[in-house]
Design an enzyme around this catalytic site. Structure first.
Site, PDB file in Angstrom:
ATOM      1  N   PHE A  28      -9.636   1.621  -1.669  1.00 50.80           N
ATOM      2  CA  PHE A  28      -9.173   2.155  -2.964  1.00 50.80           C
ATOM      3  C   PHE A  28      -9.039   1.035  -4.005  1.00 50.80           C
ATOM      4  O   PHE A  28      -9.704   1.049  -5.045  1.00 50.80           O
ATOM      5  CB  PHE A  28      -7.833   2.882  -2.725  1.00 50.80           C
ATOM      6  CG  PHE A  28      -7.010   3.130  -3.950  1.00 50.80           C
ATOM      7  CD1 PHE A  28      -7.516   3.870  -5.018  1.00 50.80           C
ATOM      8  CD2 PHE A  28      -5.705   2.644  -4.030  1.00 50.80           C
ATOM      9  CE1 PHE A  28      -6.735   4.110  -6.155  1.00 50.80           C
ATOM     10  CE2 PHE A  28      -4.925   2.887  -5.152  1.00 50.80           C
ATOM     11  CZ  PHE A  28      -5.439   3.610  -6.216  1.00 50.80           C
ATOM     12  N   ASP A  49     -16.453  -5.285   4.064  1.00 47.67           N
ATOM     13  CA  ASP A  49     -15.708  -4.110   4.541  1.00 47.67           C
ATOM     14  C   ASP A  49     -16.523  -3.470   5.660  1.00 47.67           C
ATOM     15  O   ASP A  49     -17.694  -3.830   5.870  1.00 47.67           O
ATOM     16  CB  ASP A  49     -15.481  -3.090   3.399  1.00 47.67           C
ATOM     17  CG  ASP A  49     -14.239  -2.216   3.631  1.00 47.67           C
ATOM     18  OD1 ASP A  49     -14.154  -1.571   4.690  1.00 47.67           O
ATOM     19  OD2 ASP A  49     -13.356  -2.182   2.751  1.00 47.67           O
ATOM     20  N   TYR A 105       1.895   3.964  10.891  1.00 43.11           N
ATOM     21  CA  TYR A 105       2.829   2.889  11.258  1.00 43.11           C
ATOM     22  C   TYR A 105       3.588   3.187  12.545  1.00 43.11           C
ATOM     23  O   TYR A 105       3.799   2.294  13.363  1.00 43.11           O
ATOM     24  CB  TYR A 105       3.839   2.598  10.138  1.00 43.11           C
ATOM     25  CG  TYR A 105       3.235   2.273   8.783  1.00 43.11           C
ATOM     26  CD1 TYR A 105       1.901   1.913   8.638  1.00 43.11           C
ATOM     27  CD2 TYR A 105       4.013   2.325   7.637  1.00 43.11           C
ATOM     28  CE1 TYR A 105       1.371   1.627   7.393  1.00 43.11           C
ATOM     29  CE2 TYR A 105       3.483   2.034   6.386  1.00 43.11           C
ATOM     30  CZ  TYR A 105       2.160   1.693   6.274  1.00 43.11           C
ATOM     31  OH  TYR A 105       1.634   1.412   5.033  1.00 43.11           O
ATOM     32  N   TYR A 185       4.706  -2.247   9.978  1.00 42.95           N
ATOM     33  CA  TYR A 185       3.806  -2.658   8.885  1.00 42.95           C
ATOM     34  C   TYR A 185       4.494  -3.680   7.989  1.00 42.95           C
ATOM     35  O   TYR A 185       3.963  -4.762   7.725  1.00 42.95           O
ATOM     36  CB  TYR A 185       3.419  -1.400   8.103  1.00 42.95           C
ATOM     37  CG  TYR A 185       2.771  -1.591   6.757  1.00 42.95           C
ATOM     38  CD1 TYR A 185       1.439  -1.974   6.639  1.00 42.95           C
ATOM     39  CD2 TYR A 185       3.477  -1.323   5.580  1.00 42.95           C
ATOM     40  CE1 TYR A 185       0.840  -2.103   5.388  1.00 42.95           C
ATOM     41  CE2 TYR A 185       2.885  -1.443   4.341  1.00 42.95           C
ATOM     42  CZ  TYR A 185       1.562  -1.837   4.242  1.00 42.95           C
ATOM     43  OH  TYR A 185       0.970  -1.948   3.003  1.00 42.95           O
ATOM     44  N   ASN A 214       3.214   1.166  -5.036  1.00 45.48           N
ATOM     45  CA  ASN A 214       2.602   2.502  -5.145  1.00 45.48           C
ATOM     46  C   ASN A 214       1.591   2.624  -6.290  1.00 45.48           C
ATOM     47  O   ASN A 214       1.830   3.310  -7.283  1.00 45.48           O
ATOM     48  CB  ASN A 214       3.684   3.585  -5.227  1.00 45.48           C
ATOM     49  CG  ASN A 214       4.447   3.698  -3.907  1.00 45.48           C
ATOM     50  OD1 ASN A 214       5.336   2.884  -3.634  1.00 45.48           O
ATOM     51  ND2 ASN A 214       4.088   4.645  -3.067  1.00 45.48           N
ATOM     52  N   ARG A 235      -1.904   8.981   2.094  1.00 48.72           N
ATOM     53  CA  ARG A 235      -0.674   8.716   1.342  1.00 48.72           C
ATOM     54  C   ARG A 235      -0.381   9.892   0.391  1.00 48.72           C
ATOM     55  O   ARG A 235      -1.202  10.772   0.204  1.00 48.72           O
ATOM     56  CB  ARG A 235      -0.796   7.371   0.609  1.00 48.72           C
ATOM     57  CG  ARG A 235      -0.654   6.218   1.587  1.00 48.72           C
ATOM     58  CD  ARG A 235      -1.009   4.882   0.988  1.00 48.72           C
ATOM     59  NE  ARG A 235      -2.438   4.717   0.830  1.00 48.72           N
ATOM     60  CZ  ARG A 235      -3.041   3.583   0.460  1.00 48.72           C
ATOM     61  NH1 ARG A 235      -2.316   2.515   0.210  1.00 48.72           N
ATOM     62  NH2 ARG A 235      -4.352   3.511   0.356  1.00 48.72           N
ATOM     63  N   TYR A 335       9.751   7.476  12.483  1.00 48.98           N
ATOM     64  CA  TYR A 335       9.537   7.337  11.038  1.00 48.98           C
ATOM     65  C   TYR A 335      10.873   7.006  10.377  1.00 48.98           C
ATOM     66  O   TYR A 335      11.937   7.396  10.851  1.00 48.98           O
ATOM     67  CB  TYR A 335       8.973   8.640  10.443  1.00 48.98           C
ATOM     68  CG  TYR A 335       8.710   8.548   8.944  1.00 48.98           C
ATOM     69  CD1 TYR A 335       7.606   7.864   8.457  1.00 48.98           C
ATOM     70  CD2 TYR A 335       9.582   9.132   8.023  1.00 48.98           C
ATOM     71  CE1 TYR A 335       7.371   7.749   7.096  1.00 48.98           C
ATOM     72  CE2 TYR A 335       9.358   9.033   6.660  1.00 48.98           C
ATOM     73  CZ  TYR A 335       8.247   8.340   6.204  1.00 48.98           C
ATOM     74  OH  TYR A 335       8.027   8.240   4.851  1.00 48.98           O
ATOM     75  N   ASP A 337      12.267   5.562   6.077  1.00 48.72           N
ATOM     76  CA  ASP A 337      11.713   5.518   4.722  1.00 48.72           C
ATOM     77  C   ASP A 337      12.413   4.487   3.852  1.00 48.72           C
ATOM     78  O   ASP A 337      13.572   4.144   4.094  1.00 48.72           O
ATOM     79  CB  ASP A 337      11.836   6.908   4.067  1.00 48.72           C
ATOM     80  CG  ASP A 337      10.765   7.143   3.017  1.00 48.72           C
ATOM     81  OD1 ASP A 337       9.990   6.210   2.725  1.00 48.72           O
ATOM     82  OD2 ASP A 337      10.697   8.258   2.490  1.00 48.72           O
TER      83      ASP A 337
END
Ligand SMILES: NC(=O)c1ccc[n+]([C@@H]2O[C@H](COP(=O)([O-])OP(=O)(O)OC[C@H]3O[C@@H](n4cnc5c(N)ncnc54)[C@H](O)[C@@H]3O)[C@@H](O)[C@H]2O)c1
Ligand SMILES: O=c1ccn([C@@H]2O[C@H](COP(=O)(O)OP(=O)(O)O[C@H]3OC[C@@H](O)[C@H](O)[C@H]3O)[C@@H](O)[C@H]2O)c(=O)[nH]1
Length: 389
Positions: A28, A49, A105, A185, A214, A235, A335, A337
């Site tokens: 991206f 890549d 992750y 990560y 972000n 994402r 998970y 956050d």
């Protein structure tokens, strides 16, 4: 086309063409950076890549104005001896390669740690040994949770910026416990940052570390079942785009209370360009690159994307546009956050005079226009297929 007028750096010195070894150029951020370098500068890119779909439009046909200034090398940096040769040929190496999707992750923690730390090691080593400059992509996730998140919910200190603004040279890195593998990560990225910093201190490596907050825009990740696996979880921009395109409710993980600041990829690329072309001002620094003015909760992001998508597609939104899901159901065990991410901009302002420009509404409007134009028809066909058969 590269401008024929002499381009100058921030100190008024003419900018001459350099060769850049860009690892992860097919992703991206890499695709936007390659586009900018080809259209506005005289620089040459050795694009490394395992995929090139997102930069195909820059590689073909041969008649493009920048032909000869970009070469694609299909290389997996885990195990390819050609990497050192490419780094030696270049003046600057930019390393973007990583596994950087939260769904990985806690489900592929080993791949995540290897990709973000072990696989990045030779790149740092080759740059250091060959006296080559390195721009390494880290992440805002290295900050982890804010100090404020540990205060009582009703503490007035939670409103004090000292408890949540993230500063490169002051804020601590606060991660969850080891079984919260979400932080593998962030931890791997933190260790590679420390290693690069140490190479600078002990061996004189010229480095710049970028901490993106972000970055979003066209070509981010994939739409499941269209240009990526049906069961894949990209994402949030691509997750919500996929839901909107399919007229499904947007899934809010744990109520969508986490906060993020989103920046338009094109604004962020301007910052990277300044780093590339002003080494004396960028070397030795770690830079937050984000837009502190674009803060929303994930719930507010979902609401705004729903409104913007309705505008650009001309279709009314569905009756229940969002649905709550638990993080365990959505991402699985382990998970966790980041609660809030606001970048302090003092260092990048002082060194490079850079500021982001685009509002969240405007960046969503151009991004969702792209998503609609690129995917709406393919989604319609994919939805129609099982019914037809
Ligand atoms: N997009 C963001 O907002 C954001 C935020 C924080 C950090 N970052 C960091 O910026 C960098 C680029 O992110 P992106 O959003 O462009 O991600 P991306 O996944 O789109 O791009 C990464 C690219 O690296 C390539 N790659 C991965 N492993 C490789 C290997 N072993 N050999 C060769 N190529 C390999 C992938 O094929 C992919 O094209 C990453 O290091 C990421 O951690 C991005
Ligand atoms: O469908 C979804 C997807 C995501 N989310 C939530 O949206 C938020 C943002 O999720 P993203 O997938 O964009 O990723 P995060 O912001 O958590 O992490 C990202 O930060 C910076 C980079 O290093 C990486 O690109 C990634 O780790 C999280 O709170 C997540 O739980 C939803 O509520 N619903």
């Amino acid at each position: 086309m590269a401008s024929s007028a002499t381009r100058v750096d921030l100190d008024g010195k003419p900018i001459t063409g350099i060769t850049i070894c860009m690892i992860g150029a097919g992703g991206f951020i890499g695709s936007h950076l390659c586009e900018k370098l080809m259209s506005e500068t005289p620089h040459t890119v050795l694009a490394v890549d395992v995929y090139n779909d997102k930069i195909k439009h820059l590689l073909e046909p041969d008649s493009l104005p920048w032909t000869g200034r970009i070469q694609f090398h299909r290389i997996n940096i885990k195990n390819d001896s050609r990497l050192e040769g490419l780094i030696k040929m270049a003046d600057l190496t930019i390393n973007l390669a990583a596994i950087c999707t939260p769904a990985d992750y806690n489900t592929r923690p080993l791949d995540t740690i290897y990709s973000n730390f072990i696989d990045a090691l030779p790149v740092v080593k080759y740059c250091s040994e060959n006296n080559k400059r390195l721009i390494h992509f880290s992440t805002c996730e290295v900050y982890g949770k804010t100090i404020g998140s540990y205060l009582p919910k009703d503490s007035p200190l939670r409103q004090d910026p000292a408890y949540y603004i993230l500063k490169e040279d002051e804020s601590p890195c606060i991660f969850g416990s080891i079984e919260k593998q979400r932080w593998s990560y962030a931890c791997a990225k933190q260790l590679i940052e420390r290693l690069i910093y140490a190479e600078g201190a002990e061996n004189g490596l010229e480095f710049t570390i970028v901490r993106p907050f972000n970055w979003i825009g066209p070509r981010m990740d994939f739409i499941p079942g269209i240009d990526g696996p049906s069961e894949g979880v990209p994402r949030v921009l691509a997750c919500f785009s996929n839901n909107l395109l399919r007229r499904e409710p947007l899934k809010l993980v744990d109520g969508g209370e986490s906060q993020r600041t989103f920046i338009y990829i094109k604004d962020a690329i301007e910052a990277v360009m300044l780093m590339i072309e002003n080494p004396a001002r960028a070397n030795g620094h770690i830079f937050n690159v984000g837009n502190p003015n674009n803060e929303v909760t994930v719930r507010q992001l979902a609401e705004m994307m729903t409104k913007v998508y309705s505008k650009v597609s001309g279709e009314p939104s569905i009756d229940s546009p969002t649905i709550d899901v638990s993080s365990k159901e959505f991402y699985g065990e382990g998970y966790d956050d980041s609660d809030k991410r606001i970048p302090d901009m003092t260092i990048i302002n002082k060194q490079l005079g850079w500021n982001p420009k685009t509002s969240l509404w405007d960046l969503l409007e151009s991004t969702l226009t792209y998503q609609h134009r690129t995917y709406a028809e393919a989604i319609k066909q994919a939805i129609a297929k099982p019914i037809a058969s």
